[in-house]
Design an enzyme around this catalytic site. Structure first.
Site, short mmCIF file in Angstrom:
data_model
loop_
_atom_site.label_atom_id
_atom_site.label_comp_id
_atom_site.label_asym_id
_atom_site.label_seq_id
_atom_site.Cartn_x
_atom_site.Cartn_y
_atom_site.Cartn_z
N PHE A 1 0.81 -1.23 0.00
CA PHE A 1 0.00 0.00 0.00
C PHE A 1 0.84 1.26 0.00
O PHE A 1 0.35 2.33 -0.36
CB PHE A 1 -0.95 0.02 1.23
CG PHE A 1 -0.29 0.48 2.50
CD1 PHE A 1 -0.17 1.83 2.80
CD2 PHE A 1 0.25 -0.42 3.42
CE1 PHE A 1 0.44 2.28 3.96
CE2 PHE A 1 0.86 0.00 4.58
CZ PHE A 1 0.97 1.35 4.85
N LYS B 1 -1.23 -6.88 -9.33
CA LYS B 1 -2.22 -7.02 -8.26
C LYS B 1 -1.81 -6.01 -7.19
O LYS B 1 -0.94 -6.25 -6.38
CB LYS B 1 -2.19 -8.45 -7.67
CG LYS B 1 -3.46 -8.90 -7.06
CD LYS B 1 -3.77 -8.64 -5.61
CE LYS B 1 -2.87 -8.38 -4.52
NZ LYS B 1 -3.38 -7.36 -3.58
N GLU C 1 -4.95 -3.80 -1.89
CA GLU C 1 -6.39 -3.55 -1.86
C GLU C 1 -6.72 -2.33 -1.00
O GLU C 1 -7.86 -1.89 -0.96
CB GLU C 1 -7.17 -4.79 -1.40
CG GLU C 1 -6.82 -5.33 -0.02
CD GLU C 1 -5.60 -6.27 0.02
OE1 GLU C 1 -4.59 -5.97 -0.61
OE2 GLU C 1 -5.66 -7.28 0.73
N ARG C 2 -5.69 -1.75 -0.32
CA ARG C 2 -5.95 -0.54 0.49
C ARG C 2 -6.06 0.70 -0.40
O ARG C 2 -6.83 1.60 -0.11
CB ARG C 2 -4.82 -0.31 1.50
CG ARG C 2 -4.36 -1.51 2.24
CD ARG C 2 -4.86 -1.56 3.66
NE ARG C 2 -4.63 -2.87 4.19
CZ ARG C 2 -5.46 -3.90 4.09
NH1 ARG C 2 -6.63 -3.76 3.51
NH2 ARG C 2 -5.14 -5.09 4.57
N SER D 1 5.31 -6.97 3.27
CA SER D 1 5.91 -7.30 4.57
C SER D 1 6.65 -8.64 4.48
O SER D 1 6.38 -9.46 3.60
CB SER D 1 4.83 -7.32 5.64
OG SER D 1 3.78 -8.19 5.25
N CYS E 1 9.48 1.93 3.49
CA CYS E 1 10.44 0.86 3.80
C CYS E 1 11.85 1.42 3.91
O CYS E 1 12.75 0.74 4.37
CB CYS E 1 10.39 -0.24 2.76
SG CYS E 1 10.96 0.35 1.17
N GLU F 1 9.13 -4.21 12.90
CA GLU F 1 8.83 -3.01 12.13
C GLU F 1 7.54 -2.38 12.68
O GLU F 1 6.53 -3.08 12.81
CB GLU F 1 8.64 -3.42 10.67
CG GLU F 1 8.38 -2.29 9.72
CD GLU F 1 8.22 -2.77 8.27
OE1 GLU F 1 7.62 -3.83 8.05
OE2 GLU F 1 8.70 -2.06 7.37
P1 NAD Z 1 1.49 -6.59 2.99
O1 NAD Z 1 2.53 -7.64 3.07
O2 NAD Z 1 0.35 -6.61 3.94
O3 NAD Z 1 0.80 -6.61 1.53
C1 NAD Z 1 1.59 -6.65 0.35
C2 NAD Z 1 0.80 -7.40 -0.72
O4 NAD Z 1 0.59 -8.74 -0.28
C3 NAD Z 1 -0.58 -6.79 -0.99
O5 NAD Z 1 -0.79 -6.76 -2.38
C4 NAD Z 1 -1.53 -7.74 -0.28
O6 NAD Z 1 -2.77 -7.85 -0.93
C5 NAD Z 1 -0.80 -9.07 -0.33
N1 NAD Z 1 -1.11 -9.92 0.83
C6 NAD Z 1 -1.45 -9.51 2.08
N2 NAD Z 1 -1.65 -10.57 2.88
C7 NAD Z 1 -1.43 -11.67 2.13
C8 NAD Z 1 -1.47 -13.07 2.41
N3 NAD Z 1 -1.77 -13.54 3.61
N4 NAD Z 1 -1.16 -13.92 1.41
C9 NAD Z 1 -0.85 -13.46 0.18
N5 NAD Z 1 -0.79 -12.14 -0.13
C10 NAD Z 1 -1.07 -11.25 0.83
O7 NAD Z 1 2.27 -5.19 3.03
P2 NAD Z 1 1.65 -3.74 3.14
O8 NAD Z 1 1.14 -3.52 4.52
O9 NAD Z 1 0.76 -3.44 1.99
O10 NAD Z 1 2.96 -2.84 2.91
C11 NAD Z 1 3.85 -2.48 3.92
C12 NAD Z 1 5.02 -3.43 4.00
O11 NAD Z 1 5.73 -3.45 2.77
C13 NAD Z 1 6.03 -3.02 5.05
O12 NAD Z 1 6.49 -4.17 5.70
C14 NAD Z 1 7.14 -2.38 4.24
O13 NAD Z 1 8.41 -2.38 4.85
C15 NAD Z 1 7.12 -3.24 3.03
N6 NAD Z 1 7.76 -2.59 1.90
C16 NAD Z 1 8.97 -3.06 1.51
C17 NAD Z 1 9.63 -2.46 0.46
C18 NAD Z 1 10.96 -2.98 0.00
O14 NAD Z 1 11.34 -2.66 -1.11
N7 NAD Z 1 11.67 -3.77 0.80
C19 NAD Z 1 9.05 -1.37 -0.20
C20 NAD Z 1 7.79 -0.92 0.24
C21 NAD Z 1 7.16 -1.54 1.29
#
Ligand code: NAD
Length: 499
Positions: free
Chosen positions: A149, A173, A176-177, A226, A281, A383
């Site tokens: 998101f 994909k 969804e937020r 994450s 991140c 985090e």
């Molecule tokens: P998230 O892991 O909740 O979601 C990321 C994606 O995974 C979304 O598209 C979501 O729909 C999907 N998802 C969520 N739960 C899932 C599940 N159980 N099974 C399969 N897919 C699932 O992350 P977020 O809250 O949207 O974003 C924040 C996180 O992303 C933080 O941890 C941040 O550090 C990380 N991030 C990392 C980088 C990097 O380059 N290392 C860059 C940006 C954000």
């Protein structure tokens, strides 16, 4: 209520998804739109369109593919205000920051405009008698991106620009937020001349992610989110025989040496810890002053700087940062603040319970500063992803270096110093993927590559730059012989050598 639909083959795909998710209004609380949550049948529709369109796109010469990128870049620039408003309205970051989000993605589009140059292969003339060898890169076929998101403009652009310019069909994909900006970007790709089916958006949650990971026609998956989900996505995708890169969470340290310019450091920390409400991140949520004297001097300057921060709605041009993305995320951040205090952290500025006048139901968290945080605390290890700065004191350079090196995450780190020798040694020894020397947010430029170490990334290629080109293409090597009849061709039963 506004409905955010899939974008398949240049339209909505004509499929009704019965499941829907809420898209909140972070400034005011409440629901502003609903997004459809798709399944394997929706994905199949997108894959069919991709399979139909991709061969012709791959056969389009790279210069023509680059021209679509040039037109797309111009269209994104022309629509920047609208895109930034849309992004801010769903994410909550302030408009100037949303423009930065899109601009950082556009820089990868600019890199992709040069794709004819980077796709040039290698050639060896005369590798043997009458033998030439050449290598070139071909697209994977269909690639997918699953994005978080917090950068709904930049991260979809990181992936789509290079995947598409190298000749793939790409299915995204989004989170969804805040799913609207990726849809708008896909529409602009079509307006720029990209054939339908080459850039598509499918919405959804775990069900859609699993469908992507299991689909045999999708050859490569790029994930950012994450760490636990990144690890899951990596394992499941690789088990299905795909190429997978999965970037995860972070907890970046800013190490402040006694000789650092503290006024500059405080300025840098305010932006890097609290900008975008800490939902980056590459934020700096941990500051490590080296020596008790540095810690006291830094704290004295940090407190007024943090107290002066203005929290406001995302359209407030004066606001330094806006609300966090959802009520659930606000509660999670406030839970970590409570946990850190319970673990023995000294709460200097408490952002819990922050209410913005006129927007009392918005998802706001005030800036928070906690001192005397120690490496054994859960709240240090994990985090928080909010506007919370933890001070972890270190006695010397070695201790500070080892804190960043031993942390489970290894995305970014920054060292603030005037000593070139210390900076050089730090950059060489620290166990982290992206290093800033007097640069608080060391996100590499588009033609270098982005990627962390340890639990911040699974897989072995980074985002964008040449690593991105490698991820979205596979190399083919041709060994050809045009014998002139003058040389003996040898025994075909023995492995050929160049001896
Ligand atoms: P998230 O892991 O909740 O979601 C990321 C994606 O995974 C979304 O598209 C979501 O729909 C999907 N998802 C969520 N739960 C899932 C599940 N159980 N099974 C399969 N897919 C699932 O992350 P977020 O809250 O949207 O974003 C924040 C996180 O992303 C933080 O941890 C941040 O550090 C990380 N991030 C990392 C980088 C990097 O380059 N290392 C860059 C940006 C954000």
């Amino acid at each position: 209520m506004r409905l955010i639909d899939h974008f398949i083959a240049g339209g909505t795909g004509g499929l009704v998804s019965p499941r829907k998710g809420d898209v909140f209004d972070p400034n005011n609380g409440g629901v502003q739109a609903q997004v459809v949550l798709g399944d394997a049948a929706v994905l199949q529709r997108a894959v069919d369109a991709a399979l139909a369109a991709q061969p012709a796109w791959a056969a389009t010469n790279p210069q023509r593919r680059a021209r679509v990128m040039f037109r797309f870049k111009e269209l994104v620039e022309a629509n920047m205000d609208e895109l930034a408003r849309l992004l801010s309205a769903e994410h909550g970051k302030v408009i100037a920051d949303s423009k930065g989000d899109i601009q950082r993605g556009l820089e990868v589009v600019e890199f992709a405009c040069g794709i004819p140059h980077v796709l040039k292969g290698e050639f060896t003339q005369g590798a043997g008698p009458g033998i030439d060898v050449y290598s070139f890169r071909q697209p994977i076929g269909i690639g997918a991106g699953i994005t978080p998101f917090n950068f709904p403009g930049m991260i979809p652009l990181w992936m789509s620009a290079i995947a598409i310019a190298t000749g793939n069909a790409f299915i995204i994909k989004p989170s969804e937020r805040d799913p609207s900006v990726p849809v708008r970007l896909a529409e602009l790709f079509i307006e720029a001349g990209l054939p339908e089916g080459i850039c598509q958006v499918v919405h959804g949650d775990k069900e859609m992610v699993d469908a992507i990971l299991d689909h045999p026609a999708i050859g490569a998956v790029s994930f950012v989110g994450s760490s636990d989900i990144a690890h899951y996505v990596y394992n499941r995708g690789v088990a299905a025989g795909k190429r997978v890169q999965a970037m995860g969470g972070a907890k970046n340290h800013g190490i402040v040496m006694p000789d650092a310019d503290l006024d500059q450091v405080v300025n840098d920390l305010a932006g890097a810890a609290f900008g975008s409400a800490g939902e980056r991140c590459m934020a700096l949520p941990v500051v490590v002053p080296v020596g008790a004297d540095t810690a006291e001097r830094l704290k004295a300057k940090l407190i007024p700087a943090i107290e002066a921060l203005k929290v406001g709605i995302s359209t407030d041009p004066e606001a330094h940062y806006g609300p966090v993305v959802t009520q659930a995320h606000k509660e999670k951040i406030e839970g970590w603040i409570a946990k850190c205090v319970e673990e023995g952290g000294e709460l200097i500025i408490d952002g819990r319970g922050f209410k913005l006048q006129g927007h009392e139901d918005g998802f706001f968290v005030g800036p928070t500063l906690i001192d005397h945080v120690t490496p054994d605390m859960d709240s240090y290890h994990n985090e928080i992803f909010g506007p919370v700065l933890q001070i972890v004191r270190a006695d010397g350079f070695e201790e500070a270096l080892s804190l960043a090196s031993k942390h489970q995450y290894g995305n970014g780190v920054a060292l603030f110093t005037r000593n070139g020798r210390a900076a050089r040694e730090f950059a060489a020894r620290v166990n982290v993927g992206m290093v800033g020397i007097n640069v608080p947010i060391p996100v590499p430029v588009a033609y270098h590559t982005f990627g962390g170490w340890k639990r911040s990334a699974f897989g072995d290629t980074n985002q964008h730059g040449m690593e991105g080109v490698k991820f979205w293409t596979k190399v083919k090597t041709v060994t050809q012989r045009w014998p002139d009849g003058s040389a003996e061709l040898g025994n075909a039963f023995v492995i050929p050598t160049m001896g």
